[in-house]
Write an enzyme that holds these catalytic residues in place. Structure first.
Site, mmCIF file in Angstrom:
data_model
loop_
_atom_site.group_PDB
_atom_site.id
_atom_site.type_symbol
_atom_site.label_atom_id
_atom_site.label_comp_id
_atom_site.label_asym_id
_atom_site.label_seq_id
_atom_site.Cartn_x
_atom_site.Cartn_y
_atom_site.Cartn_z
ATOM 1 N N THR A 26 0.853 -1.199 0.000
ATOM 2 C CA THR A 26 0.000 0.000 0.000
ATOM 3 C C THR A 26 0.885 1.245 0.000
ATOM 4 O O THR A 26 1.752 1.391 0.855
ATOM 5 C CB THR A 26 -0.918 -0.036 1.244
ATOM 6 O OG1 THR A 26 -1.861 -1.086 1.058
ATOM 7 C CG2 THR A 26 -1.656 1.284 1.424
ATOM 8 N N HIS A 178 -7.185 -10.710 -1.815
ATOM 9 C CA HIS A 178 -6.608 -10.351 -0.509
ATOM 10 C C HIS A 178 -7.422 -11.047 0.578
ATOM 11 O O HIS A 178 -8.492 -10.586 0.955
ATOM 12 C CB HIS A 178 -6.628 -8.836 -0.333
ATOM 13 C CG HIS A 178 -5.743 -8.335 0.775
ATOM 14 N ND1 HIS A 178 -5.275 -9.154 1.779
ATOM 15 C CD2 HIS A 178 -5.225 -7.092 1.022
ATOM 16 C CE1 HIS A 178 -4.516 -8.433 2.601
ATOM 17 N NE2 HIS A 178 -4.476 -7.185 2.159
ATOM 18 N N ASN A 181 -4.546 -10.220 6.555
ATOM 19 C CA ASN A 181 -4.360 -8.954 7.274
ATOM 20 C C ASN A 181 -5.615 -8.309 7.837
ATOM 21 O O ASN A 181 -5.695 -7.077 7.973
ATOM 22 C CB ASN A 181 -3.594 -7.955 6.396
ATOM 23 C CG ASN A 181 -2.184 -8.447 6.114
ATOM 24 O OD1 ASN A 181 -1.710 -9.366 6.780
ATOM 25 N ND2 ASN A 181 -1.509 -7.854 5.155
ATOM 26 N N TYR A 183 -8.687 -8.026 6.667
ATOM 27 C CA TYR A 183 -9.688 -7.402 5.807
ATOM 28 C C TYR A 183 -10.867 -8.371 5.621
ATOM 29 O O TYR A 183 -10.953 -9.378 6.299
ATOM 30 C CB TYR A 183 -9.044 -6.918 4.502
ATOM 31 C CG TYR A 183 -7.969 -5.889 4.801
ATOM 32 C CD1 TYR A 183 -8.317 -4.650 5.339
ATOM 33 C CD2 TYR A 183 -6.614 -6.172 4.639
ATOM 34 C CE1 TYR A 183 -7.338 -3.712 5.675
ATOM 35 C CE2 TYR A 183 -5.637 -5.239 4.977
ATOM 36 C CZ TYR A 183 -6.001 -4.011 5.494
ATOM 37 O OH TYR A 183 -5.051 -3.098 5.841
ATOM 38 N N ASN A 238 -4.572 -5.437 12.119
ATOM 39 C CA ASN A 238 -5.970 -4.995 12.082
ATOM 40 C C ASN A 238 -6.871 -5.748 13.050
ATOM 41 O O ASN A 238 -8.060 -5.947 12.789
ATOM 42 C CB ASN A 238 -6.518 -5.052 10.647
ATOM 43 C CG ASN A 238 -5.892 -3.971 9.786
ATOM 44 O OD1 ASN A 238 -5.769 -2.829 10.222
ATOM 45 N ND2 ASN A 238 -5.460 -4.329 8.590
HETATM 46 C C1 8OZ Z 1 -0.324 -1.004 5.156
HETATM 47 C C2 8OZ Z 1 -1.110 0.125 5.194
HETATM 48 C C3 8OZ Z 1 -2.395 0.064 4.695
HETATM 49 C C4 8OZ Z 1 -2.881 -1.110 4.205
HETATM 50 C C5 8OZ Z 1 -2.327 -4.805 4.254
HETATM 51 C C6 8OZ Z 1 -3.326 -3.511 2.503
HETATM 52 O O1 8OZ Z 1 -1.884 -4.838 5.382
HETATM 53 C C7 8OZ Z 1 -2.602 -3.509 3.605
HETATM 54 C C8 8OZ Z 1 -2.091 -2.252 4.175
HETATM 55 C C9 8OZ Z 1 -0.795 -2.177 4.645
HETATM 56 O O2 8OZ Z 1 -2.577 -5.834 3.630
#
Ligand code: 8OZ
Length: 370
Positions: A26, A178, A181, A183, A238
Site C-alpha cells: 500500500t 486479498h 491482514n 480485511y 488490524n
Molecule cells: C499497510 C497500510 C495500509 C494497508 C495490508 C493492505 O496490510 C494492507 C495495508 C498495509 O494488507
C-alpha cells in the site's frame, strides 16, 4: 553462484522469469482512486521481479479503507491500470492485481454517503486507518461497522468477480484475492471478527464459506490458473484473531487445493513483523502439506522478512516463490541486487504511505547508482 531463486517458474498460467515476487504494498499515491503516471513508472521500474502483485486495489467504493488507494471498478480506473500493465509487460515483467475489500477496516469519511463500513459482524476493529485532512495524511480510528445482511453477501462475491474481469480487461496476467491482514475475507474466517449465526458463521466450514465462494467466483470469471490468494493465519494486523487457526487454515487450503489455483501466498507470523509469535504458534509446513496432499498444484508462495539466505532455505524446503515487500520499496532492481548479494538501499518509512515521487520512484537502481 547460481541459485534456484533466479530460475523460471510456471505458476498456473503465469510464466515467471524467477522466484522473486514483489509483495503487495500500500503506497497511497492514487488520489481519486485512479492509477496515474507516477504509478506506471513505479511498477515499470520493478518489472524484473518474477511477478509483481499490485498494492491492494478496492473492488468497490465500499471496499476502500484508506485515503488515496487505487480502485478497479470504473472504466477510468481500468484505463489507468492498462498503462501500468503495458509498461510492465514491455519491460518483460508479469503483474497481477490484488483484489481488496477492507470490510470493517474503514471510516465513514471513505464510504459512499458516509455509510458505516461493512463487516461479517458489528464488531469494531481496534486499528487505525488514514484519511487526508486539509491535505495532510492523518491516522484515525476505524468506524464501527454494520453487519452484512445474509442477502447482501452474494452481491459482494459478484463484486470480486467483476473486478477480476476488469483486471483481465486492463491487461493483468491474473489476480490475487486479498484474504489476509484482517480485511473482509479474513474477518469472515476468524472467530474474533465473525460471530454470525447463519451459514457464514460458527463452525469452520461456515466461516470459510465466504472465502471459498469468492475464490470460486473469481476463478470462474478469469480462470483458476490466473487466480491466487493471500492468507495470514496468525497475524495480529488490524485486530484479527482466531481461536484455532491451524484447523481453520488447513480446512481452507484443503478446499482450495482441487480448484487449480495459480498460487497460495502465505504471510508467516505478524505482517511486516516477527516471523514467529510465542502466543500464536502455527505450523506452516503442515499447511503446505495439507494443500499438496489434497491436489494443490500451483505455486506455494511465502512472505515476511525474507532475505536471500532465508529465501533459498524456504525453496529448499518446498516453497516455490518468495515475496519481498519493503526491500522492493527501496530497491527497484531487487532481483539483480539479490543476485549480487547487495548492496541494498534502505527503505525510508516516512514516505511509505502517501506523497509523491520522493521515496517512491527515486530509489536508484545499481546501474545508475554511480
Ligand atoms: C499497510 C497500510 C495500509 C494497508 C495490508 C493492505 O496490510 C494492507 C495495508 C498495509 O494488507
Amino acid at each position: 553462484m547460481s541459485s534456484p531463486l533466479f530460475t523460471p517458474f510456471q505458476a498456473g498460467a503465469l510464466r515467471l522469469a524467477n522466484r522473486v515476487v514483489m509483495a503487495p504494498l500500500t503506497r497511497n499515491r492514487a488520489p481519486g482512486g485512479l492509477p496515474n503516471d507516477l504509478m506506471v513508472e513505479y511498477y515499470r521500474q520493478r518489472a524484473s521481479a518474477g511477478l509483481i502483485i499490485t498494492e491492494g486495489t478496492a473492488i468497490t467504493p465500499q471496499g476502500q479503507g484508506y485515503a488515496d488507494v487505487p480502485g478497479l471498478y470504473s472504466t477510468e480506473q481500468l484505463d489507468g491500470w492498462r498503462k501500468v500493465t503495458r509498461a510492465v509487460h514491455e519491460a518483460g515483467g508479469r503483474i497481477v492485481t490484488q483484489l481488496w475489500h477492507v470490510g470493517r477496516v474503514s471510516h465513514v469519511d471513505l464510504q459512499p454517503h458516509h455509510a458505516l463500513p461493512l463487516a461479517p459482524s458489528a464488531i469494531r476493529a481496534h486499528t487505525k486507518t488514514v484519511l487526508i485532512r486539509d491535505g495532510v495524511p492523518t491516522f484515525v480510528e476505524t468506524s464501527p461497522p454494520r453487519a452484512l445482511d445474509l442477502e447482501e453477501i452474494p452481491g459482494i462475491v459478484r463484486d470480486y468477480a467483476h473486478a477480476a474481469r476488469f483486471a483481465i480487461d486492463a491487461g493483468f496476467d491474473g489476480v490475487e484475492i486479498h484474504g489476509a491482514n484482517g480485511y473482509l475475507v479474513d474477518q469472515f474466517l476468524k472467530t474474533g471478527s465473525n460471530q454470525r449465526h447463519d451459514d457464514y458463521g460458527g463452525p469452520i466450514p461456515n466461516r470459510a464459506r465466504f472465502a471459498l465462494e469468492v475464490v470460486r467466483a473469481v476463478a470462474d470469471a478469469v480462470g483458476a490458473d490466473r487466480t491466487g490468494i493471500r492468507l495470514s493465519p496468525v497475524t495480529p494486523a488490524n485486530d484479527v484473531q482466531d481461536a484455532h487457526p491451524q484447523p481453520l487454515f488447513e480446512y481452507l487450503v484443503r478446499h482450495l487445493a482441487p480448484l487449480g489455483l495459480a498460487y497460495i501466498h502465505v504471510i508467516e507470523g505478524a505482517t511486516g513483523g516477527a516471523r514467529v509469535l510465542e502466543d500464536r504458534p502455527f505450523d506452516y509446513d503442515a499447511l503446505r502439506t495439507a494443500w499438496r496432499s489434497h491436489g494443490g498444484t500451483g505455486a506455494w508462495m511465502v512472505n515476511n522478512g525474507y532475505d536471500r539466505a532465508l529465501a533459498e532455505q524456504a525453496l529448499a524446503q518446498g516453497a516455490d516463490l518468495v515475496a519481498f515487500g519493503r526491500p522492493f520499496i527501496a530497491n527497484p532492481d531487487l532481483v539483480e541486487r539479490l543476485r549480487r548479494g547487495g548492496p541494498f538501499n534502505t527503505p525510508e518509512r516516512a514516505t511509505f504511505y502517501g506523497g509523491g515521487a520522493h521515496g517512491y520512484t527515486d530509489y536508484p537502481a545499481l546501474a545508475d547508482a554511480g
